[in-house]
Design a protein around this motif. Structure first.
Motif, PDB file in Angstrom:
ATOM      1  N   ASP A 283       0.821  -1.215   0.000  1.00 54.39           N
ATOM      2  CA  ASP A 283       0.000   0.000   0.000  1.00 54.39           C
ATOM      3  C   ASP A 283       0.853   1.262   0.000  1.00 54.39           C
ATOM      4  N   ARG A 286       2.501   1.726  -3.339  1.00 51.36           N
ATOM      5  CA  ARG A 286       1.538   2.155  -4.352  1.00 51.36           C
ATOM      6  C   ARG A 286       1.230   3.643  -4.214  1.00 51.36           C
ATOM      7  N   ASN A 287       1.008   4.060  -2.964  1.00 53.29           N
ATOM      8  CA  ASN A 287       0.766   5.486  -2.698  1.00 53.29           C
ATOM      9  C   ASN A 287       1.920   6.352  -3.183  1.00 53.29           C
TER      10      ASN A 287
END
Lengths: 358, 358
Positions: A283, A286-287
């Motif tokens: 996560d 990806r951010n």
């Protein structure tokens, strides 16, 4: 030592001012309209910490050069002008509107366009004028360097260092912008190595190693001494740039003179970012990849990545690296067989380079 | 003479290649990714008419320098690299996608971005890489210049000319872009004078006067001789640039290697444009001001302004000025007390500079 350093800074500032006065006189013969080029260089180079000039000075002194020698002052002038030229073009490349808490050079020309009610695109004019002002400043740095005399003539060690410094910093800056665009497609495993190459060539060698060696070479230091100096100055420069990277994300705009999280909006793929790619959760990565390099990034986005850098351990890893580089640098300084004044001065400069808040 | 000139060109090309080979070797130690910087410089400087290098060479010879001297070859290398640096940044400033019939340097990096499928904005990457490549090329020109040796050391006439040349061309380029944005608001009566200042400093001095003087100064020419050289080279340079201005509007893209009417789209306020503002009808001037500097200008718009330049007498006035400058230049050359080989060579170069189609 403090007294000598302050006398050096005074001589540096006076010599730099005199140099720019002479240039202003020369170009004002062409047209009074040229004045803003010189004015913007003067404003820019009147600021700054003088770190490179001071490293050159104490390198010169450590290698046996005479106190307050005109050669060492001129070397400082050449380095400050080179740094000015690099910053002017860097700010165009990074689209930075501020530098040292004031409008960057290209921004000052964009503002001049706006104030004057001129035609066509103000930003394009600002960029063009900024490119030319940087070129002028780069030429000035060379002129100041050549004027040192026989110690910087062709074939000398000092000239070799100056040539190498220029080529390396430009190559390093290219690798920096290349990584911004190509980095996401390249291996995560190689990212830290690539970030280290950028920080070494774009910054470390140019900010500390080459200035110190340049001063020493002008004083006639043999190659062996220059190598021992590098054991101190290269890790110091790396720590210096890593501190810069941390400040570029976590720095307080009030003290850095740049907007918060500037490096993230610019898409700089520093070691900090490389470590987040290695250590972060899916996560978090990806951010990061979705946000990095987008000027539209909100303050909340910046805050999110800051949190991820902390939680993932990326920030801690960089801080650990700053620490270990600082220790290596300090040990190498202790081992140098140099007089007490330059040793103390270099120690103080090194502390300031790594502990700074701006 | 022709044989000597061709041997000089061969020596120039070999020395330039060797210089770039050494630089390539140096930067490839940093990272193989840096190769495109050097490649794009090499491609750019492998082209061109070598006019500045030849003027320096024949200035050197006219002032008594030995045939095919290494110093004169090195001066040519420094001038060609400086010209390369100026063109790289000029093409960014003017947003020119082509140069010498190929992609301009920044465009080649934009293309590389596209081909490689990298992230973020290709044009922005191209500009940034172009700025850095120009900086590198500017540094190279200085390195080549310093390597000439004692004849170009600090305090010499040759160094003074090189310093002045750099500052003047950058100041002249600034006045050029300033006139693009500020010209419409300034007096029509002063427009021709401003255009003359731009053409003198941005181009004439740098393209002919300074290269010739530089070669002569390296050979040890006294000030009096340099002044007599200027009576030939300065009007020649002005005629050269006026020819360039005419080609920038009326030139055939097939021979110039640049799109038709490029100068009009870029908004260049040349003497041609200044004359149209002075001599044109109200309608013609209104059209000119509405179209000049807009990249969106259609081919019909270009054709319209071309017609107006002819009908108004602006083109004729510029051609008359080229003629009278050429005559003044040729007369001054006849009056020079120099050997026959350099005289013939300079005569041939002068003809080519003013009569060219590209």
């Amino acid at each position: 030592m403090a007294e000598e350093q302050s006398a050096f800074i005074t001589a540096l500032n006076t010599t730099l001012d005199d140099f720019l006065d002479r240039q202003q006189h020369l170009v004002s013969d062409i047209s009074p309209d040229v004045a803003p080029l010189l004015d913007s260089i003067r404003t820019l180079v009147s600021g700054g910490k003088r770190m490179r000039a001071l490293l050159a000075y104490w390198g010169f002194r450590a290698a046996g050069g005479a106190g307050l020698s005109h050669q060492a002052v001129q070397a400082g002038v050449a380095l400050e002008l080179f740094q000015g030229a690099a910053l002017i073009h860097d700010d165009i490349i990074d689209r930075s509107a501020t530098r040292r808490g004031r409008p960057s050079v290209h921004q000052s020309f964009t503002d001049l366009h706006g104030r004057s009610g001129w035609q066509l695109d103000p930003e394009r004019f600002g960029q063009a004028a900024g490119i030319l002002t940087g070129d002028l400043c780069l030429s000035f740095s060379e002129e100041a360097f050549a004027s040192i005399g026989p110690a910087t003539a062709s074939g000398t060690k000092a000239r070799e260092i100056f040539n190498r410094m220029r080529a390396e910093v430009m190559a390093g800056q290219y690798l920096d912008i290349l990584e911004e665009v190509a980095g996401p497609l390249r291996t995560v495993a190689g990212a830290a190595g690539r970030a280290r190459t950028v920080l070494r060539f774009k910054s470390a060698k140019y900010s500390t190693e080459h200035p110190l060696a340049l001063g020493a070479a002008i004083a006639g230091a043999p190659d062996g001494l220059l190598e021992r100096f590098s054991r101190f100055s290269l890790p110091l420069g790396e720590a210096f740039q890593l501190r810069d990277d941390v400040l570029g994300v976590f720095g307080d705009p009030a003290t850095t003179g740049k907007p918060a999280g500037d490096d993230l909006r610019e898409g700089k793929r520093t070691l900090l970012v490389a470590f987040l790619r290695e250590l972060g959760t899916e996560d978090q990565v990806r951010n990061l990849e979705a946000l990095l390099g987008h000027a539209s990034m909100s303050d909340d986005d910046v805050q999110l990545i800051r949190g991820d850098l902390q939680v993932s351990g990326a920030l801690g890893a960089v801080e650990a690296e700053i620490s270990s580089l600082s220790t290596a640098s300090a040990t190498a300084l202790d081992e140098l067989d140099i007089a007490e004044a330059p040793r103390l001065a270099l120690h103080t400069l090194a502390e300031a380079a790594v502990r700074r808040k701006a």
